[in-house]
Write an enzyme that holds these catalytic residues in place. Structure first.
Site: not given
Ligand code: AGP
Length: 594
Positions: A2, A76, A100-101, A472, A491, A589
């Protein structure tokens, strides 16, 4: 997960919080809300499900301009459905909080509160802290003490910002979740957020409080206290650079596309600025554990293969969420490297703490200076990717791998940085060339975006980027995609291949013939072949569509070159799907909860 923002000081406090929330929307966009002290000193709360624009529309006819104290939140959802009542801030009597958390012992605390007569309005764990705080305040009559008492009772990673009608400041406290405060002594302002990016341009000095440090923000000053109420010096202070270039998309339609196109320049920056200041006297470890999540984990797979080959030491690539619970075998002389863009990923932080507690040296390959991971490890290696706004990570992946490659050379007996610099420059040039072929990627995407499913396949050093390519595409286009070792398809997964399935077949010069035969197996079952590989007729002729690459001279950096092709393909497929590429559904993010 968040985004939280708080401000106290001049008027137009709400405007500054809303601007901060706009910059944090990449962290979560299920709902947004703000609470501010109005002209009569009362707390006024406005919150709305959906993106920030819904909140700003709600505020259109509200007079908040004279307010000098406000807190805001972008959510979030973890506990409780996505709806208005579960949105933050949460308000009870004279207290408002944003969070947040996750409060892991929320259920048991909730039972006590209900027994004491607290009436919950929402399904959130956040409201449990609000109830605790309210009861403690009735006892303590002092907001700082009440905050400390309430905070000591909760478990899990959390960051809170607290606003009280009866206080001339705002209070923050955290454990495990990101939080940064800032002050503008000239304007007499103070701010707090989950990310320095939200404070850029409003404050000059920022402070990263340690866990269990209470920050009391007033107009132009911040005081820090330990939970026992004594003044604390447990925080990291630094000046905040103001680099607004990162906050605009420029001529690009999406941040993600802008960040894909930034990669060549960032690679050249590593060559020009990084090699000289890396610590060259690093003692080679007996064994290496590389730990991360998602894209960072895939970057670790690329790095790990390079390390094993160049340094001849055993390397284990570990998913942080698995590593932290598997009671890993850690031996004296081991080194653990944690890869993370945000430096706030809960699983990665927990894995690092496990290693640290067992006396294992820990390094980071991290993008955010001052992040929790940055402050937890023995030595940091910043990736210098700049602010990465797109939720789907692109430039960070490239910089993580290249930083890992530089560190690897620093451990090597016969270090050869000059040829490595040339290779980096060549990679930058090759990616530039690829970025100039946008029409090719648009054309291919227009022909395949509606297919039933996508297999990204690769062998050896290309297997990790097959995994990353699939991630991605999943993330931003919401289509089913899998990354597979090319030799593995036969496989079992080949049962899925028919005329509705697309195989993004990565073919490097290494294992060329073997990979070609894997493509034949897919073609024989009517799979659609999108080849990514060297310009040779035997490859081009068996592909339905083809992306020619020039691998010569790149060697172990070739996967990064291929990965940019995957990034562009996924981006243009997602454009056809009409998804929110910068803020894909269900994602955040930085995943700061388990
Ligand atoms: C990447 O496209 C994703 N959003 C996600 O897998 C991200 O790489 C992962 O959550 C790790 O985040 P960080 O690199 O901030 O630790």
């Amino acid at each position: 997960m968040c985004g939280i923002v708080g401000h106290i000081g001049s008027n137009n406090s709400v405007e500054k919080v809303l601007e901060g929330l706009k910059r944090l929307e990449y962290r979560g966009y299920d709902s947004a809300g703000v609470c501010f002290k109005d002209q009569s000193g009362e707390l006024s709360l406005y919150k709305k499900t959906g993106k920030l624009v819904n909140l700003t529309n709600l505020l259109k006819n509200i007079d908040y301009g004279s307010s000098s104290s406000s807190v805001g939140h972008t959510r979030w959802a973890t506990h409780g459905a996505v709806n208005d009542i579960n949105s933050h801030p949460h308000l009870y009597k004279n207290l408002a909080i944003v969070h947040n958390g996750i409060i892991e012992n929320a259920d048991e605390l909730k039972k006590d509160l209900v027994a004491k007569g607290f009436k919950f309005k929402s399904e959130t764990d956040t409201e449990v802290f609000l109830g605790l705080l309210s009861f403690e305040l009735e006892q303590e009559k002092d907001l700082l003490k009440a905050t400390s008492s309430a905070f000591k009772k909760i478990k899990g990673s959390s960051a809170f910002v607290i606003q009280s009608k009866d206080s001339d400041g705002i209070i923050t406290v955290k454990n495990g979740a990101p939080l940064v405060c800032g002050v503008n002594e000239i304007l007499g302002e103070a701010m707090v957020s989950s990310d320095p990016y939200a404070l850029m341009g409003f404050v000059e000095k920022i402070f990263f409080p340690d866990d269990d440090v209470i920050c009391f923000l007033k107009k132009g000053e911040i005081n820090f206290y330990d939970l026992d109420g004594t003044p604390s010096n447990r925080y990291l202070a630094k000046d905040l650079e103001t680099n607004f270039e990162a906050t605009t998309k420029g001529q690009f339609e999406h941040y993600m596309l802008k960040e894909i196109y930034e990669q060549p320049a960032l690679i050249r920056n590593l060559v020009d600025n990084y090699f000289k200041d890396i610590d060259l006297n690093l003692e080679k470890p007996k064994r290496l554990h590389i730990v991360g999540c998602g894209t960072a984990f895939y970057a670790g797979m690329v790095v790990g293969q390079i390390w094993e080959k160049r340094l001849k030491i055993p390397v284990s690539m570990e998913l942080a969420s698995e590593f932290r619970y598997k009671d890993p075998l850690l031996l004296p002389g081991d080194l653990a490297i944690f890869i993370s863009q945000s430096g706030e990923t809960a699983d990665t932080l927990a894995a690092q703490k496990l290693c640290k507690d067992r006396g294992i040296k820990t390094f980071s390959i991290v993008n955010v200076e001052g992040s929790s991971l940055f402050r937890a490890v023995d030595q940091n290696f910043l990736i210098h990717a700049g602010q990465e706004i797109g939720v789907a990570s692109t430039k960070a992946f490239t910089q993580q791998v290249l930083t890992g490659r530089i560190i690897c050379e620093a451990f090597a007996d016969n270090k050869d940085f000059s040829s490595l610099k040339q290779k980096f420059s060549l990679l930058s040039h090759r990616i530039d060339e690829l970025l100039n072929k946008a029409e090719l990627f648009k054309d291919i995407a227009s022909k395949i975006y509606n297919f039933g499913g996508f297999f990204f396949t690769g062998r050896g050093i290309y297997y990790p980027v097959a995994l990353e390519g699939a991630l991605k595409l999943k993330e931003i286009a919401y289509v089913h995609a899998e990354g597979y070792a090319a030799g593995e398809l036969k496989h079992g997964p080949i049962a899925l291949i028919d005329e509705r399935m697309v195989n993004i077949a990565i073919v490097g010069p290494e294992l060329f013939e073997k990979t070609l035969s894997n493509i034949q197996e897919v073609k024989a079952r009517k799979g659609v072949i999108i080849g990514i590989g060297p310009e040779v007729s035997e490859l081009r002729n068996i592909c339905d569509l083809f992306i020619p690459l020039t691998f010569e001279g790149l060697e172990e950096l070739s996967p990064l070159y291929v990965n940019v092709a995957n990034q562009l393909l996924s981006y243009h497929i997602a454009k056809h799907k009409g998804t929110d590429i910068d803020r894909p559904r269900n994602l955040a993010k930085s995943v700061t909860v388990e």
